[in-house]
Write a protein that holds these residues in place. Structure first.
Motif, PDB file in Angstrom:
ATOM      1  N   LEU A  71      -1.187 -26.212 -19.069  1.00 32.36           N
ATOM      2  CA  LEU A  71      -1.246 -25.542 -20.356  1.00 32.36           C
ATOM      3  C   LEU A  71      -1.782 -26.540 -21.366  1.00 32.36           C
ATOM      4  N   GLN A  73      -2.867 -27.084 -25.286  1.00 29.64           N
ATOM      5  CA  GLN A  73      -2.923 -26.627 -26.671  1.00 29.64           C
ATOM      6  C   GLN A  73      -4.181 -27.232 -27.282  1.00 29.64           C
ATOM      7  N   GLU A 107       1.805 -19.003 -26.749  1.00 31.97           N
ATOM      8  CA  GLU A 107       2.614 -20.214 -26.705  1.00 31.97           C
ATOM      9  C   GLU A 107       3.880 -19.940 -25.912  1.00 31.97           C
ATOM     10  N   TRP A 128      -3.485 -21.756 -27.018  1.00 28.20           N
ATOM     11  CA  TRP A 128      -3.099 -22.280 -25.708  1.00 28.20           C
ATOM     12  C   TRP A 128      -4.023 -21.710 -24.635  1.00 28.20           C
TER      13      TRP A 128
END
Length: 209
Positions: A71, A73, A107, A128
């Motif tokens: 993941l 960001q 998120e 994300w």
């Protein structure tokens, strides 16, 4: 022995370091285990460790094609064109990445706060991206997202093969039981045939004159 650890931010992926450096020793008081694959100090999440040297090599070897889910960001919101570039392979100059899965996600609700927090700009939103890779070169995810115009601000590995964080908080770990995935199992020793009896010798008879 197989251990799953949620590596915290700013912790080296090794058990020794110079004075002032944080290492795995502060999280994992288990002697004789080594990381199978690495995470950068500024990356977080799932780290697999084992005391089996051959298993360590098989887990880290991309030939076994264990998918690794991250993941990221990122700064900004990637459009479909940027995601398509990530999926099809990105030319990073020294190599072209293999095709991968990439999609925008919300998120995570389970996400822990990072210390220190990421830098944020009031005028630029963050989003994300979930990426599933079957390779893992140095700082690859960060280089990929930056190349398509969306720098990574925070990176968390959440899954390796079938192994997941499973609710582990940063610095927590658990021993993983159960059979290994088929791709990681050591090949069976070939059965060597024993000595075979020799065939009886035959002699042709000469015709009588």
């Amino acid at each position: 022995m197989l251990i799953l650890l949620n590596k915290p931010f700013n912790v080296l992926c090794q058990f020794t370091g110079e004075s002032g450096q944080r290492t795995l020793a502060e999280c994992l008081p288990v002697p004789g285990v080594y990381a199978a694959g690495r995470l950068d100090a500024d990356s977080e999440g799932l780290l697999v460790l084992t005391d089996d040297g051959m298993l360590q090599k098989r887990i880290a070897d991309p030939r076994h094609k264990l998918p690794k889910t991250y993941l990221a960001q990122v700064e900004g919101v990637p459009d479909e064109a940027a995601l398509a570039r990530l999926r099809s392979g990105v030319d990073l100059g020294d190599f072209v990445t293999r095709p991968c899965a990439a999609r925008l996600v919300a998120e995570p609700a389970w996400l822990w706060p990072r210390n220190p927090p990421i830098r944020e700009r009031k005028a630029i939103p963050t989003s994300w991206v979930e990426l599933v890779l079957r390779e893992g070169k140095n700082r690859q995810v960060r280089r990929m997202t930056a190349k398509v115009g969306f720098p990574t601000l925070r990176l968390i590995r959440v899954q390796v093969g079938d192994w997941t964080l499973g609710g582990l908080a940063p610095g927590e770990w658990r021993e993983q039981a159960g059979p290994l995935p088929p791709a990681l199992r050591a090949p069976a020793e070939p059965v060597r045939p024993g000595p075979q009896p020799s065939a009886p010798r035959t002699f042709a008879r000469r015709p009588r004159r």
